[in-house]
Design an enzyme around this catalytic site. Structure first.
Site, PDB file in Angstrom:
ATOM      1  N   LYS A   1       0.847  -1.197   0.000  1.00 48.37           N
ATOM      2  CA  LYS A   1       0.000   0.000   0.000  1.00 48.37           C
ATOM      3  C   LYS A   1       0.882   1.247   0.000  1.00 48.37           C
ATOM      4  O   LYS A   1       1.862   1.315   0.766  1.00 48.37           O
ATOM      5  CB  LYS A   1      -0.910   0.001   1.231  1.00 48.37           C
ATOM      6  CG  LYS A   1      -2.026  -1.029   1.146  1.00 48.37           C
ATOM      7  CD  LYS A   1      -3.126  -0.559   0.200  1.00 48.37           C
ATOM      8  CE  LYS A   1      -4.300  -1.538   0.195  1.00 48.37           C
ATOM      9  NZ  LYS A   1      -5.374  -1.091  -0.701  1.00 48.37           N
TER      10      LYS A   1
ATOM     11  N   GLU B   1      -1.427  -0.407  -9.042  1.00 51.94           N
ATOM     12  CA  GLU B   1      -2.885  -0.461  -8.981  1.00 51.94           C
ATOM     13  C   GLU B   1      -3.458   0.923  -8.693  1.00 51.94           C
ATOM     14  O   GLU B   1      -3.118   1.546  -7.695  1.00 51.94           O
ATOM     15  CB  GLU B   1      -3.265  -1.459  -7.882  1.00 51.94           C
ATOM     16  CG  GLU B   1      -4.748  -1.664  -7.692  1.00 51.94           C
ATOM     17  CD  GLU B   1      -5.012  -2.802  -6.703  1.00 51.94           C
ATOM     18  OE1 GLU B   1      -4.258  -3.805  -6.699  1.00 51.94           O
ATOM     19  OE2 GLU B   1      -5.968  -2.681  -5.911  1.00 51.94           O
TER      20      GLU B   1
ATOM     21  N   ASP C   1      -8.632  -0.309 -10.366  1.00 47.56           N
ATOM     22  CA  ASP C   1      -9.434  -0.872  -9.271  1.00 47.56           C
ATOM     23  C   ASP C   1     -10.660   0.013  -9.037  1.00 47.56           C
ATOM     24  O   ASP C   1     -11.756  -0.294  -9.500  1.00 47.56           O
ATOM     25  CB  ASP C   1      -8.574  -0.982  -8.005  1.00 47.56           C
ATOM     26  CG  ASP C   1      -9.337  -1.552  -6.814  1.00 47.56           C
ATOM     27  OD1 ASP C   1     -10.501  -1.969  -6.984  1.00 47.56           O
ATOM     28  OD2 ASP C   1      -8.775  -1.584  -5.702  1.00 47.56           O
TER      29      ASP C   1
ATOM     30  N   ASP D   1      -0.350  -0.413  -4.518  1.00 49.72           N
ATOM     31  CA  ASP D   1      -1.741   0.039  -4.604  1.00 49.72           C
ATOM     32  C   ASP D   1      -1.845   1.415  -3.971  1.00 49.72           C
ATOM     33  O   ASP D   1      -1.625   1.576  -2.773  1.00 49.72           O
ATOM     34  CB  ASP D   1      -2.666  -0.947  -3.885  1.00 49.72           C
ATOM     35  CG  ASP D   1      -4.128  -0.570  -4.032  1.00 49.72           C
ATOM     36  OD1 ASP D   1      -4.436   0.416  -4.733  1.00 49.72           O
ATOM     37  OD2 ASP D   1      -4.979  -1.274  -3.444  1.00 49.72           O
TER      38      ASP D   1
ATOM     39  N   LYS E   1     -13.618  -7.353  -7.280  1.00 51.95           N
ATOM     40  CA  LYS E   1     -13.975  -7.783  -5.926  1.00 51.95           C
ATOM     41  C   LYS E   1     -15.413  -8.265  -5.958  1.00 51.95           C
ATOM     42  O   LYS E   1     -16.265  -7.627  -6.577  1.00 51.95           O
ATOM     43  CB  LYS E   1     -13.823  -6.621  -4.951  1.00 51.95           C
ATOM     44  CG  LYS E   1     -12.402  -6.064  -4.966  1.00 51.95           C
ATOM     45  CD  LYS E   1     -12.185  -4.897  -4.041  1.00 51.95           C
ATOM     46  CE  LYS E   1     -10.743  -4.410  -4.238  1.00 51.95           C
ATOM     47  NZ  LYS E   1     -10.348  -3.328  -3.356  1.00 51.95           N
TER      48      LYS E   1
HETATM   49 MG   LIG Z   1      -6.958  -1.350  -4.696  1.00 50.15          MG
END
Ligand SMILES: [Mg+2]
Length: 336
Positions: free
Chosen positions: A118, A170, A198, A146, A222
């Site tokens: 992250k 991402e 995303d 991400d 997701k």
């Molecule tokens: Mg993401």
């Protein structure tokens, strides 16, 4: 929202009483804060096809939550399509921790061949140091970052060109057009780092827009935010891009749906972000912990009644979740 009516309708004829019969809201304590929380609240429900999870983030309104409930109903009342592969490779996740904490976080995951880091929560230099630390500890792993759409174009360009070994980045910047511009700028600069979309897939009404704008090389999907395994399969098919299945910080009950999706995708070229059970210190069901970097498709694990008692949210939160289930259900039945 007129979203994706050409994909699969969002509707249900399952009665609220059936959904609510075994529904219980639990709080999963987290090892590291994520989305500014240390307790992930989820509602667990039981239908004829098995256990299911309903866990839209607290700030989401009924329209967005309706997609999550559609996935819940698929899991508990209909079940998932047949898998086409026996195992699903998964990545470890390193939250935006200080670089010197990276080793401790990675140790919780055991052996992995891919790591998602992250970024875009501190300064760019700390992000680069955190990713570099991962690279030093796991020189052979596929490393993806991400940014949750939080970099500017220039920040994203600087970070990605400073880390040429990245497998993909991402959603470095928000939206579709800015993502397309960044991807083009990186290609012009000779970068081979792939771009994954995303938020641009979840929040946009047309899943084809990312592909049409050439904004990404792959899409992150997701199960709950897209309304279920079948709807997610349909989004991937229509987008025509490679996909990575990620968790929405689901408990291991919800993770089973993510694994079902990853196992049913015709093509899977990247490890998935489904090993997030390692971020919780307690769960009512057996945690979906990766075995040598893989998860296996199967039914959702049944929660242990004693653990449910221990992790059950207090009365005011139970009522809040019951209310939310009712509101979201009426949203779904209005669409029918
Ligand atoms: Mg993401």
């Amino acid at each position: 929202m007129v979203a994706n009516s050409h994909i699969l309708p969002l509707e249900t004829d399952i009665a609220l009483d059936d959904l609510a019969a075994h529904a219980v809201a639990v709080g999963l304590p987290m090892n590291t804060p994520f989305r500014n929380t240390t307790l992930r609240e989820v509602m667990l429900l039981k239908g004829p096809a098995g256990w299911a999870e309903f866990s839209p983030f607290p700030e989401y309104g009924p329209d967005e939550a309706a997609r999550w409930l559609s996935a819940t109903i698929e899991a508990g009342w209909y079940g998932w399509p047949e898998p086409v592969r026996e195992v699903v490779p998964v990545n470890a996740t390193v939250p935006a921790v200080a670089p010197n904490q990276v080793e401790t976080v990675l140790a919780r995951f055991g052996p992995v061949s891919a790591v998602k880091v992250k970024v875009a929560e501190d300064d760019v230099a700390t992000d680069i140091a955190r990713v570099t630390r991962v690279r030093r500890l796991l020189p052979h792993a596929d490393i993806r970052i991400d940014a949750n759409a939080k970099y500017t174009h220039d920040e994203a360009f600087d970070v990605i060109t400073a880390l040429p070994f990245l497998e993909y980045a991402e959603q470095p910047v928000p939206g579709i057009e800015p993502l397309a511009q960044l991807r083009a700028a990186l290609r012009d600069a000779g970068s081979e780092v792939l771009i994954a979309a995303d938020e641009a897939v979840r929040k946009e009404t047309d899943p084809l827009a990312v592909a049409q704008a050439q904004a990404a090389d792959l899409i992150v999907v997701k199960v709950q935010p897209l309304g279920g395994v079948r709807r997610a399969l349909s989004v991937v098919k229509q987008a025509g891009l490679d996909a990575v299945v990620s968790s929405a910080l689901d408990s291991s009950v919800g993770i089973a749906g993510g694994v079902a999706l990853a196992a049913a995708l015709p093509r899977l070229n990247h490890a998935c972000g489904l090993a997030t059970a390692a971020l919780f210190s307690a769960e009512p069901a057996t945690p979906a912990i990766a075995n040598n970097g893989y998860l296996t498709p199967g039914p959702a694990p049944a929660p242990d009644p004693q653990l449910i008692e221990q992790l059950k949210l207090p009365r005011d939160r139970q009522l809040w979740w019951q209310q939310r289930l009712a509101e979201t259900h009426s949203q779904l039945t209005e669409k029918a």
